[in-house]
Design a protein around this motif. Structure first.
Motif, PDB file in Angstrom:
ATOM      1  N   ALA A  85       0.493  -1.335   0.255  1.00 51.05           N
ATOM      2  CA  ALA A  85      -0.088   0.399  -0.134  1.00 51.05           C
ATOM      3  C   ALA A  85       0.926   1.031   0.000  1.00 51.05           C
ATOM      4  CB  ALA A  85      -0.838   0.130   1.640  1.00 51.05           C
ATOM      5  N   ALA A  86       1.487   1.509   0.750  1.00 50.17           N
ATOM      6  CA  ALA A  86       2.856   2.196  -0.097  1.00 50.17           C
ATOM      7  C   ALA A  86       3.502   3.125  -0.773  1.00 50.17           C
ATOM      8  CB  ALA A  86       4.201   2.163   2.022  1.00 50.17           C
ATOM      9  N   GLU A  87       3.559   2.121  -1.393  1.00 50.20           N
ATOM     10  CA  GLU A  87       3.492   1.806  -2.839  1.00 50.20           C
ATOM     11  C   GLU A  87       2.778   2.536  -3.694  1.00 50.20           C
ATOM     12  OE1 GLU A  87       6.467  -1.022  -4.676  1.00 50.20           O
ATOM     13  OE2 GLU A  87       7.529  -1.166  -2.594  1.00 50.20           O
ATOM     14  N   GLU A  88       2.838   3.558  -5.472  1.00 53.62           N
ATOM     15  CA  GLU A  88       2.501   3.075  -6.324  1.00 53.62           C
ATOM     16  C   GLU A  88       1.874   1.756  -7.256  1.00 53.62           C
ATOM     17  OE1 GLU A  88      -0.396   4.817  -9.048  1.00 53.62           O
ATOM     18  OE2 GLU A  88       0.864   6.003  -6.816  1.00 53.62           O
ATOM     19  N   ASN A  89       0.389   1.135  -6.907  1.00 51.17           N
ATOM     20  CA  ASN A  89       0.503   0.514  -7.580  1.00 51.17           C
ATOM     21  C   ASN A  89       0.103   0.164  -8.811  1.00 51.17           C
ATOM     22  OD1 ASN A  89       1.258  -1.861  -4.957  1.00 51.17           O
ATOM     23  ND2 ASN A  89      -0.351  -0.323  -4.552  1.00 51.17           N
ATOM     24  N   GLY A  90      -0.873   2.322  -9.325  1.00 47.91           N
ATOM     25  CA  GLY A  90      -0.835   1.730 -10.349  1.00 47.91           C
ATOM     26  C   GLY A  90      -2.682   0.936 -11.381  1.00 47.91           C
ATOM     27  N   TYR A  91      -2.566   0.093 -11.627  1.00 45.33           N
ATOM     28  CA  TYR A  91      -3.532  -1.208 -12.430  1.00 45.33           C
ATOM     29  C   TYR A  91      -3.809  -1.757 -11.707  1.00 45.33           C
ATOM     30  CZ  TYR A  91      -4.966   2.937 -16.087  1.00 45.33           C
ATOM     31  OH  TYR A  91      -5.358   4.642 -16.800  1.00 45.33           O
ATOM     32  N   ALA A  92      -2.765  -2.469 -11.385  1.00 50.08           N
ATOM     33  CA  ALA A  92      -3.065  -3.269 -10.213  1.00 50.08           C
ATOM     34  C   ALA A  92      -3.888  -4.070  -9.277  1.00 50.08           C
ATOM     35  CB  ALA A  92      -1.105  -3.760  -9.770  1.00 50.08           C
ATOM     36  N   THR A  93      -4.742  -2.622  -8.579  1.00 50.17           N
ATOM     37  CA  THR A  93      -5.418  -2.689  -8.120  1.00 50.17           C
ATOM     38  C   THR A  93      -6.984  -2.420  -8.347  1.00 50.17           C
ATOM     39  OG1 THR A  93      -5.760  -0.143  -7.565  1.00 50.17           O
ATOM     40  CG2 THR A  93      -3.808  -1.282  -5.940  1.00 50.17           C
ATOM     41  N   TRP A  94      -6.850  -3.059  -9.472  1.00 49.53           N
ATOM     42  CA  TRP A  94      -7.672  -3.202 -10.647  1.00 49.53           C
ATOM     43  C   TRP A  94      -8.887  -4.293  -9.881  1.00 49.53           C
ATOM     44  CZ3 TRP A  94      -9.872  -8.411 -11.060  1.00 49.53           C
ATOM     45  CH2 TRP A  94      -8.853  -9.091 -10.243  1.00 49.53           C
ATOM     46  N   ILE A  95      -8.988  -4.507  -8.846  1.00 47.89           N
ATOM     47  CA  ILE A  95     -10.028  -5.319  -8.283  1.00 47.89           C
ATOM     48  C   ILE A  95     -10.941  -4.347  -7.838  1.00 47.89           C
ATOM     49  CG2 ILE A  95      -8.920  -5.627  -6.538  1.00 47.89           C
ATOM     50  CD1 ILE A  95     -10.605  -8.174  -7.286  1.00 47.89           C
ATOM     51  N   ILE A  96     -10.509  -3.264  -7.285  1.00 51.21           N
ATOM     52  CA  ILE A  96     -11.148  -1.966  -6.828  1.00 51.21           C
ATOM     53  C   ILE A  96     -12.204  -1.925  -8.074  1.00 51.21           C
ATOM     54  CG2 ILE A  96     -10.946   0.257  -5.738  1.00 51.21           C
ATOM     55  CD1 ILE A  96      -9.004  -0.167  -4.833  1.00 51.21           C
ATOM     56  N   GLY A  97     -12.298  -1.593  -8.664  1.00 49.65           N
ATOM     57  CA  GLY A  97     -13.137  -0.752  -9.775  1.00 49.65           C
ATOM     58  C   GLY A  97     -14.609  -2.297 -10.362  1.00 49.65           C
ATOM     59  N   ALA A  98     -13.567  -3.586  -9.902  1.00 41.93           N
ATOM     60  CA  ALA A  98     -14.171  -4.219 -10.768  1.00 41.93           C
ATOM     61  C   ALA A  98     -15.185  -4.992  -9.577  1.00 41.93           C
ATOM     62  CB  ALA A  98     -12.968  -5.962 -10.817  1.00 41.93           C
ATOM     63  N   VAL A  99     -15.701  -4.994  -8.125  1.00 49.02           N
ATOM     64  CA  VAL A  99     -16.397  -4.490  -7.930  1.00 49.02           C
ATOM     65  C   VAL A  99     -16.876  -3.518  -7.518  1.00 49.02           C
ATOM     66  CG1 VAL A  99     -16.183  -4.718  -4.299  1.00 49.02           C
ATOM     67  CG2 VAL A  99     -14.730  -6.208  -5.853  1.00 49.02           C
ATOM     68  N   GLY A 100     -17.063  -2.702  -8.096  1.00 47.68           N
ATOM     69  CA  GLY A 100     -18.025  -1.752  -8.240  1.00 47.68           C
ATOM     70  C   GLY A 100     -18.294  -2.124  -9.581  1.00 47.68           C
ATOM     71  N   THR A 101     -18.224  -2.725 -10.557  1.00 44.47           N
ATOM     72  CA  THR A 101     -18.774  -2.854 -11.069  1.00 44.47           C
ATOM     73  C   THR A 101     -19.927  -4.055 -10.995  1.00 44.47           C
ATOM     74  OG1 THR A 101     -16.836  -2.036 -12.830  1.00 44.47           O
ATOM     75  CG2 THR A 101     -18.776  -3.372 -13.775  1.00 44.47           C
ATOM     76  N   LEU A 102     -19.213  -5.674 -10.313  1.00 41.68           N
ATOM     77  CA  LEU A 102     -20.401  -6.225 -10.241  1.00 41.68           C
ATOM     78  C   LEU A 102     -21.258  -5.659  -9.247  1.00 41.68           C
ATOM     79  CD1 LEU A 102     -19.931  -9.854  -9.983  1.00 41.68           C
ATOM     80  CD2 LEU A 102     -18.936  -9.471  -8.200  1.00 41.68           C
ATOM     81  N   MET A 103     -20.900  -5.172  -8.271  1.00 35.63           N
ATOM     82  CA  MET A 103     -22.140  -5.234  -7.351  1.00 35.63           C
ATOM     83  C   MET A 103     -23.007  -3.808  -7.984  1.00 35.63           C
ATOM     84  SD  MET A 103     -21.612  -6.373  -4.580  1.00 35.63           S
ATOM     85  CE  MET A 103     -20.680  -7.644  -5.075  1.00 35.63           C
ATOM     86  N   THR A 104     -22.386  -3.179  -9.732  1.00 39.18           N
ATOM     87  CA  THR A 104     -23.690  -2.137  -9.946  1.00 39.18           C
ATOM     88  C   THR A 104     -24.367  -2.460 -10.884  1.00 39.18           C
ATOM     89  OG1 THR A 104     -22.143  -0.208 -10.120  1.00 39.18           O
ATOM     90  CG2 THR A 104     -23.669  -0.526 -11.866  1.00 39.18           C
ATOM     91  N   ILE A 105     -23.737  -4.444 -11.308  1.00 42.41           N
ATOM     92  CA  ILE A 105     -24.947  -5.040 -11.754  1.00 42.41           C
ATOM     93  C   ILE A 105     -25.524  -5.829 -10.920  1.00 42.41           C
ATOM     94  CG2 ILE A 105     -24.792  -7.702 -13.597  1.00 42.41           C
ATOM     95  CD1 ILE A 105     -21.627  -6.828 -14.657  1.00 42.41           C
TER      96      ILE A 105
END
Length: 341
Positions: A85-105
């Motif tokens: 979490a202390a580093e810049e992970n960029g798109y490696a945290t894709w799971i956060i956006g994926a969860v938002g999409t799945l919950m929207t569905i």
């Protein structure tokens, strides 16, 4: 009203979901181990496919909705546990956006409270991972709740609009039924007045002309006319010209005839109805009974009409005090289908 085909909406949702998987593949080398990320991608893809599947109703099965929460929790643990979490992970945290999409569905499939539960799991997981609430916007954890809120509000609006449309449709049906009933009653009144004018009016004029002094035959004819008018009200579809003539002749022979239509033959077509009334006219015309009762059966019965003829007890025996039950002279059940009996 603008509407979109269902397959287009499903395609858009699938494309957004696939985009998160592409981001995960693109950043597969950033986590300490790629295996947890691959497992999370597989779970996420399976949950998305099940959520977009054409279930019998729009409402998502409760098992699938609950499974989406489980996939959310497991996916977040698998992916975030391999990142610093202390580093810049960029798109490696894709799971956060994926969860938002799945919950929207999930919210769109009319399981909003499961969607909000999944969003809550995501926020808690991100807070535990980062330890800083200010990092939530940077990680994209705010977009999920926003999209779920929009989906929830839109779904509620659509459901209420659909319910109002159904209520309006029911109101229109009831109004149409009421109008049809009023028109039917108006037609019935006109028909009864026309019959009275053609059949009863001559006798009424005769009564007026004779100043009420009628012969015995005329009085009997008045009773026959009154019974015929009663038949029109109670007999309904049991009547046609053949039955009317047969009933009139039977009454003139002294037979007491009762016709009762309870609606059991309303669904008969013209051919079947003509067959049934033909049998009624034949049996009444040739009966030797003193009393005849014709009544319709239930509309779900194989029998359309039941004809019963009774012969009264011998008056001589009755006068001597020897009471006897009426004798059954005729019993006939006319079937709804088939050839004439």
């Amino acid at each position: 009203m603008i509407s979109l085909p269902r397959h287009l909406l499903v395609g858009l949702a699938a494309a957004f979901s696939a985009f998160h998987v592409v981001l995960g593949v693109y950043t597969i080398r950033m986590p300490e181990s790629a295996v947890p990320a691959v497992v999370a991608m597989a779970l996420y893809a399976a949950a998305t496919v099940l959520s977009l599947a054409p279930w019998p109703t729009l409402r998502l099965p409760i098992g699938v909705a609950a499974g989406n929460i489980g996939v959310t929790a497991v996916g977040l643990i698998l992916v975030l546990s391999q990142l610093d979490a202390a580093e810049e992970n960029g798109y490696a945290t894709w799971i956060i956006g994926a969860v938002g999409t799945l919950m929207t569905i999930t919210a769109v499939r009319q399981r909003p409270w499961f969607a909000w539960a999944g969003i809550g799991v995501m926020i808690v997981a991100v807070l535990v991972w980062t330890g800083d609430p200010l990092e939530l916007p940077a990680l994209g954890a705010i977009g999920g709740p926003v999209w779920v809120g929009v989906a929830h509000a839109t779904t509620l609006t659509i459901v209420r609009a659909s319910r109002d449309a159904r209520l309006l449709e029911l109101a229109e049906q009831r109004a149409a039924e009421w109008q049809a009933q009023e028109e039917a009653e108006f037609f019935e009144r006109r028909l009864r007045l026309g019959q009275m004018d053609s059949e009863v009016a001559p006798m009424l004029r005769r009564i007026v002309t004779a100043d009420g002094e009628l012969t015995a035959d005329e009085r009997r004819e008045c009773l026959h006319l009154e019974a015929a008018m009663r038949d029109e009200i109670r007999g309904r579809r049991l009547l046609d010209d053949r039955v009317r003539n047969a009933v009139r002749d039977a009454r003139r022979r002294g037979v007491e005839v009762t016709l009762l239509d309870d609606g059991g033959i309303d669904d008969l077509d013209r051919t079947a109805h003509s067959r049934v009334t033909g049998v009624i006219a034949r049996e009444i015309g040739g009966t030797t009974a003193d009393r005849v009762v014709v009544r319709t059966a239930h509309d779900d019965d194989e029998v359309a009409v039941t004809i019963v003829g009774l012969r009264d007890a011998d008056p001589a025996l009755t006068a001597e005090g020897l009471e006897e039950e009426p004798e059954l002279d005729l019993w006939l059940e006319v079937p709804r289908q088939g050839d004439a009996v």
